[in-house]
Design a protein around this motif. Structure first.
Motif, PDB file in Angstrom:
ATOM      1  N   THR A  41     -21.397  92.734  32.824  1.00  0.00           N
ATOM      2  CA  THR A  41     -22.748  93.072  32.699  1.00  0.00           C
ATOM      3  C   THR A  41     -23.507  91.968  32.242  1.00  0.00           C
ATOM      4  N   LEU A  42     -23.309  91.524  30.986  1.00  0.00           N
ATOM      5  CA  LEU A  42     -24.108  90.473  30.348  1.00  0.00           C
ATOM      6  C   LEU A  42     -24.153  89.175  31.145  1.00  0.00           C
ATOM      7  N   VAL A  43     -22.987  88.828  31.871  1.00  0.00           N
ATOM      8  CA  VAL A  43     -22.962  87.647  32.680  1.00  0.00           C
ATOM      9  C   VAL A  43     -24.130  87.923  33.832  1.00  0.00           C
ATOM     10  N   ALA A  44     -24.041  88.877  34.481  1.00  0.00           N
ATOM     11  CA  ALA A  44     -24.695  89.542  35.654  1.00  0.00           C
ATOM     12  C   ALA A  44     -26.140  89.185  35.443  1.00  0.00           C
ATOM     13  N   PHE A  45     -26.677  89.790  33.988  1.00  0.00           N
ATOM     14  CA  PHE A  45     -28.030  89.757  33.453  1.00  0.00           C
ATOM     15  C   PHE A  45     -28.121  88.402  33.244  1.00  0.00           C
ATOM     16  N   SER A  46     -27.581  87.740  32.531  1.00  0.00           N
ATOM     17  CA  SER A  46     -27.974  86.236  32.252  1.00  0.00           C
ATOM     18  C   SER A  46     -27.959  85.482  33.438  1.00  0.00           C
ATOM     19  N   LYS A  47     -27.270  85.657  34.559  1.00  0.00           N
ATOM     20  CA  LYS A  47     -27.458  84.819  35.807  1.00  0.00           C
ATOM     21  C   LYS A  47     -28.716  85.274  36.598  1.00  0.00           C
ATOM     22  N   SER A  48     -28.910  86.404  36.678  1.00  0.00           N
ATOM     23  CA  SER A  48     -30.189  86.720  37.264  1.00  0.00           C
ATOM     24  C   SER A  48     -31.551  86.400  36.807  1.00  0.00           C
ATOM     25  N   PHE A  88     -34.385  83.267  37.546  1.00  0.00           N
ATOM     26  CA  PHE A  88     -35.752  83.493  37.567  1.00  0.00           C
ATOM     27  C   PHE A  88     -36.608  82.618  36.490  1.00  0.00           C
ATOM     28  N   TYR A  89     -35.909  82.456  35.391  1.00  0.00           N
ATOM     29  CA  TYR A  89     -36.611  81.531  34.604  1.00  0.00           C
ATOM     30  C   TYR A  89     -36.707  80.250  35.065  1.00  0.00           C
ATOM     31  N   LEU A  90     -35.488  79.449  35.700  1.00  0.00           N
ATOM     32  CA  LEU A  90     -35.546  78.185  36.177  1.00  0.00           C
ATOM     33  C   LEU A  90     -36.578  78.255  37.418  1.00  0.00           C
ATOM     34  N   LEU A  91     -36.488  79.110  38.076  1.00  0.00           N
ATOM     35  CA  LEU A  91     -37.398  79.058  39.317  1.00  0.00           C
ATOM     36  C   LEU A  91     -39.002  79.148  38.897  1.00  0.00           C
ATOM     37  N   ALA A  92     -39.196  80.055  37.790  1.00  0.00           N
ATOM     38  CA  ALA A  92     -40.641  79.990  37.216  1.00  0.00           C
ATOM     39  C   ALA A  92     -40.809  78.784  36.455  1.00  0.00           C
ATOM     40  N   MET A  93     -39.881  78.018  35.899  1.00  0.00           N
ATOM     41  CA  MET A  93     -40.275  76.687  35.307  1.00  0.00           C
ATOM     42  C   MET A  93     -40.533  75.767  36.437  1.00  0.00           C
TER      43      MET A  93
END
Length: 56
Positions: A7-14, A18-23
């Motif tokens: 669950t944590l891996v899926a959350f951090s990947k998604s 999003f963070y990298l695309l926004a940056m």
């Protein structure tokens, strides 16, 4: 709450994606913003200044 590793891996990947695309979008917007043209033109020409020599 009890989170599993998956669950944590899926959350951090998604959210990481999003963070990298926004940056990346932020950098592109900053780069092509019309009021930054003078700043980037000055930076482009400052590399070729004769006063800027190594060893000074």
């Amino acid at each position: 709450m009890d989170f599993s590793h998956d669950t944590l891996v899926a959350f951090s990947k998604s959210w990481g994606l999003f963070y990298l695309l926004a940056m990346a979008a932020g950098v592109l917007i900053y780069t092509f913003w019309p009021s930054n043209k003078k700043r980037f033109d000055r930076a482009k020409k400052s590399i070729l200044d004769k006063d800027d020599k190594p060893g000074k």
